[in-house]
Design a protein around this motif. Structure first.
Motif, PDB file in Angstrom:
ATOM      1  N   PHE A 270       0.934  -1.130  -0.034  1.00  0.00           N
ATOM      2  CA  PHE A 270      -0.010  -0.168  -0.021  1.00  0.00           C
ATOM      3  C   PHE A 270       0.996   1.343   0.204  1.00  0.00           C
ATOM      4  CE2 PHE A 270      -2.148   3.316   2.841  1.00  0.00           C
ATOM      5  CZ  PHE A 270      -2.936   3.568   1.948  1.00  0.00           C
ATOM      6  N   ILE A 271       0.734   2.428  -0.767  1.00  0.00           N
ATOM      7  CA  ILE A 271       1.289   3.357  -0.962  1.00  0.00           C
ATOM      8  C   ILE A 271       0.637   4.712  -0.544  1.00  0.00           C
ATOM      9  CG2 ILE A 271       2.550   4.844  -2.624  1.00  0.00           C
ATOM     10  CD1 ILE A 271       3.845   2.274  -2.431  1.00  0.00           C
ATOM     11  N   ASP A 272      -0.470   4.866  -0.865  1.00  0.00           N
ATOM     12  CA  ASP A 272      -1.322   6.074  -0.623  1.00  0.00           C
ATOM     13  C   ASP A 272      -2.836   5.884  -0.706  1.00  0.00           C
ATOM     14  OD1 ASP A 272      -1.516   8.793   0.146  1.00  0.00           O
ATOM     15  OD2 ASP A 272      -1.147   9.313  -1.845  1.00  0.00           O
ATOM     16  N   ASP A 273      -3.720   6.801  -0.030  1.00  0.00           N
ATOM     17  CA  ASP A 273      -4.880   6.806  -0.175  1.00  0.00           C
ATOM     18  C   ASP A 273      -4.906   8.334  -1.298  1.00  0.00           C
ATOM     19  OD1 ASP A 273      -6.554   5.214   1.207  1.00  0.00           O
ATOM     20  OD2 ASP A 273      -6.081   6.104   2.925  1.00  0.00           O
ATOM     21  N   ILE A 274      -5.326   7.830  -2.442  1.00  0.00           N
ATOM     22  CA  ILE A 274      -5.451   9.049  -3.333  1.00  0.00           C
ATOM     23  C   ILE A 274      -6.491   9.827  -3.169  1.00  0.00           C
ATOM     24  CG2 ILE A 274      -6.222   9.422  -6.029  1.00  0.00           C
ATOM     25  CD1 ILE A 274      -4.700   6.671  -6.719  1.00  0.00           C
ATOM     26  N   ASN A 275      -7.632   9.529  -2.729  1.00  0.00           N
ATOM     27  CA  ASN A 275      -8.612  10.778  -2.365  1.00  0.00           C
ATOM     28  C   ASN A 275      -8.582  10.848  -0.587  1.00  0.00           C
ATOM     29  OD1 ASN A 275      -9.780   8.341  -1.809  1.00  0.00           O
ATOM     30  ND2 ASN A 275     -11.882   8.840  -2.204  1.00  0.00           N
ATOM     31  N   ALA A 276      -9.505  11.722  -0.405  1.00  0.00           N
ATOM     32  CA  ALA A 276      -9.762  12.197   1.121  1.00  0.00           C
ATOM     33  C   ALA A 276     -10.944  11.309   1.333  1.00  0.00           C
ATOM     34  CB  ALA A 276      -9.766  13.518   1.343  1.00  0.00           C
ATOM     35  N   SER A 277     -10.969   9.944   1.731  1.00  0.00           N
ATOM     36  CA  SER A 277     -11.940   9.082   1.733  1.00  0.00           C
ATOM     37  C   SER A 277     -12.901   9.701   2.966  1.00  0.00           C
ATOM     38  CB  SER A 277     -11.658   7.681   1.681  1.00  0.00           C
ATOM     39  OG  SER A 277     -10.751   7.444   3.002  1.00  0.00           O
ATOM     40  N   ASN A 278     -12.321  10.401   4.087  1.00  0.00           N
ATOM     41  CA  ASN A 278     -13.202  10.726   5.257  1.00  0.00           C
ATOM     42  C   ASN A 278     -14.019  11.997   5.099  1.00  0.00           C
ATOM     43  OD1 ASN A 278     -11.136  12.689   4.830  1.00  0.00           O
ATOM     44  ND2 ASN A 278     -10.978  13.347   6.980  1.00  0.00           N
ATOM     45  N   LYS A 279     -14.425  12.372   3.729  1.00  0.00           N
ATOM     46  CA  LYS A 279     -15.033  13.310   3.326  1.00  0.00           C
ATOM     47  C   LYS A 279     -16.582  12.968   3.148  1.00  0.00           C
ATOM     48  CE  LYS A 279     -11.554  16.199   3.439  1.00  0.00           C
ATOM     49  NZ  LYS A 279     -11.575  17.251   4.344  1.00  0.00           N
ATOM     50  N   GLY A 280     -16.981  11.681   3.254  1.00  0.00           N
ATOM     51  CA  GLY A 280     -18.271  11.504   3.161  1.00  0.00           C
ATOM     52  C   GLY A 280     -18.718  11.370   1.709  1.00  0.00           C
ATOM     53  N   TYR A 281     -17.891  11.003   0.818  1.00  0.00           N
ATOM     54  CA  TYR A 281     -18.018  11.358  -0.656  1.00  0.00           C
ATOM     55  C   TYR A 281     -19.263   9.924  -1.058  1.00  0.00           C
ATOM     56  CZ  TYR A 281     -14.499  14.741  -1.446  1.00  0.00           C
ATOM     57  OH  TYR A 281     -13.911  15.851  -1.402  1.00  0.00           O
ATOM     58  N   GLY A 282     -19.051   8.780  -0.262  1.00  0.00           N
ATOM     59  CA  GLY A 282     -19.829   7.843  -0.571  1.00  0.00           C
ATOM     60  C   GLY A 282     -19.094   6.829  -1.386  1.00  0.00           C
ATOM     61  N   GLY A 283     -19.643   5.471  -1.353  1.00  0.00           N
ATOM     62  CA  GLY A 283     -18.974   4.348  -1.827  1.00  0.00           C
ATOM     63  C   GLY A 283     -18.639   4.484  -3.366  1.00  0.00           C
TER      64      GLY A 283
ATOM     65  N   PHE B 129      -5.966  17.009  -1.652  1.00  0.00           N
ATOM     66  CA  PHE B 129      -5.211  17.666  -2.724  1.00  0.00           C
ATOM     67  C   PHE B 129      -4.971  17.113  -4.167  1.00  0.00           C
ATOM     68  CE2 PHE B 129      -2.805  19.445   1.371  1.00  0.00           C
ATOM     69  CZ  PHE B 129      -3.091  20.455   1.167  1.00  0.00           C
ATOM     70  N   ASN B 130      -5.149  15.768  -4.155  1.00  0.00           N
ATOM     71  CA  ASN B 130      -5.134  15.013  -5.390  1.00  0.00           C
ATOM     72  C   ASN B 130      -6.103  15.486  -6.445  1.00  0.00           C
ATOM     73  OD1 ASN B 130      -2.759  14.071  -4.431  1.00  0.00           O
ATOM     74  ND2 ASN B 130      -3.171  11.803  -4.629  1.00  0.00           N
ATOM     75  N   LEU B 131      -7.382  15.955  -5.931  1.00  0.00           N
ATOM     76  CA  LEU B 131      -8.604  16.288  -6.907  1.00  0.00           C
ATOM     77  C   LEU B 131      -8.483  17.241  -7.828  1.00  0.00           C
ATOM     78  CD1 LEU B 131     -11.660  15.841  -7.061  1.00  0.00           C
ATOM     79  CD2 LEU B 131     -11.888  17.777  -5.652  1.00  0.00           C
ATOM     80  N   ILE B 132      -8.498  17.116  -9.228  1.00  0.00           N
ATOM     81  CA  ILE B 132      -8.392  17.777 -10.125  1.00  0.00           C
ATOM     82  C   ILE B 132      -9.488  18.592 -10.308  1.00  0.00           C
ATOM     83  CG2 ILE B 132      -7.765  17.935 -12.452  1.00  0.00           C
ATOM     84  CD1 ILE B 132      -5.956  15.464 -12.474  1.00  0.00           C
TER      85      ILE B 132
END
Length: 242
Positions: free
Chosen positions: A117-130, A170-173
């Motif tokens: 495992f290298i990284d979480d690309i998104n901020a998955s704690n933001k409640g974006y949903g599955g 931060f990775n969000l374009i």
């Protein structure tokens, strides 16, 4: 289902719920089954070939993502950092990394050689949903994902800013407009300039990647669409629905 880049092989991943997962590899020149491989105890999702066609990745309902060798079907990686079903996989442009998307809301980056495992690309704690579907840009290391919260999001795969305490995304374009229902399928045009997004509403929407502008609305199934694909010339779009 997914083709190798040269079109000579087709992979189908699926299975029987609560019984087994199955991978089938088909020779497209003869339309013959080359291999059938059973793995795990439940259905498989989101198959993807490595750029050289030697590896096949897929997600599993047992919360893992796996990578097998096409030559002999042997498992090379079992990635178990997700906490829910894994619905999508895609390789980086050079094939050295794997991106996985899960119902646990996370997009994760994995090193193929080690399975680490290298990284979480998104901020998955933001409640974006599955996350239900992911696709990589055909020319650069950007990945599109969408799912339960109805908003398609485009991310750069490799982090250029260190994490901060609020876990900024931060990775969000770009985040595209919210759809009328959960998104089941996303795809890039062959040249990477447009995306198509489809889901529970039965419609598909086509957007410019550069500015996020809606360029077309396609009337598909009246209930729900589950898969979309661009024609190689980038004009027709195929849709499959309920």
């Amino acid at each position: 289902i997914v083709y190798t880049s040269d079109g000579k092989m087709l992979a189908a991943v699926g299975g029987a719920p609560a019984q087994f997962g199955e991978v089938q590899l088909w020779d497209t020149s003869a339309n013959t089954l080359m291999k059938s491989i059973r793995t795990t105890y439940d259905t498989l999702y989101g198959g993807s070939f490595s750029p050289d066609g030697q590896l096949l990745a897929f997600g599993c309902a047992d919360k893992t993502a796996r990578v097998i060798a096409v030559s002999d079907g042997k498992e090379k990686i079992k990635f178990d950092n997700h906490s829910d079903w894994v619905f999508g996989t895609t390789f980086s442009k050079d094939g050295k990394h794997l991106v996985t998307g899960s119902r646990d809301q996370a997009l994760k980056l994995v090193e193929v050689k080690s399975g680490s495992f290298i990284d979480d690309i998104n901020a998955s704690n933001k409640g974006y949903g599955g996350i239900r579907s992911i696709a990589r840009h055909p020319k650069v290391d950007h990945v599109l994902c969408a799912g339960d919260d109805q908003v398609p999001r485009l991310y750069q795969i490799f982090r250029q800013k260190t994490r901060d305490l609020p876990n900024t995304d931060f990775n969000l374009i770009r985040a595209f407009e919210r759809q009328a229902g959960p998104v089941n399928a996303v795809a890039f045009s062959p040249d990477g300039t447009r995306i198509v997004v489809a889901g529970a509403s039965g419609e598909a929407h086509v957007y410019n990647v550069e500015d996020g502008k809606l360029v077309a609305t396609l009337k598909g199934d009246s209930v729900a669409t589950f898969t979309v694909a661009f024609h190689p010339d980038g004009q027709p779009i195929a849709m499959g629905g309920f």
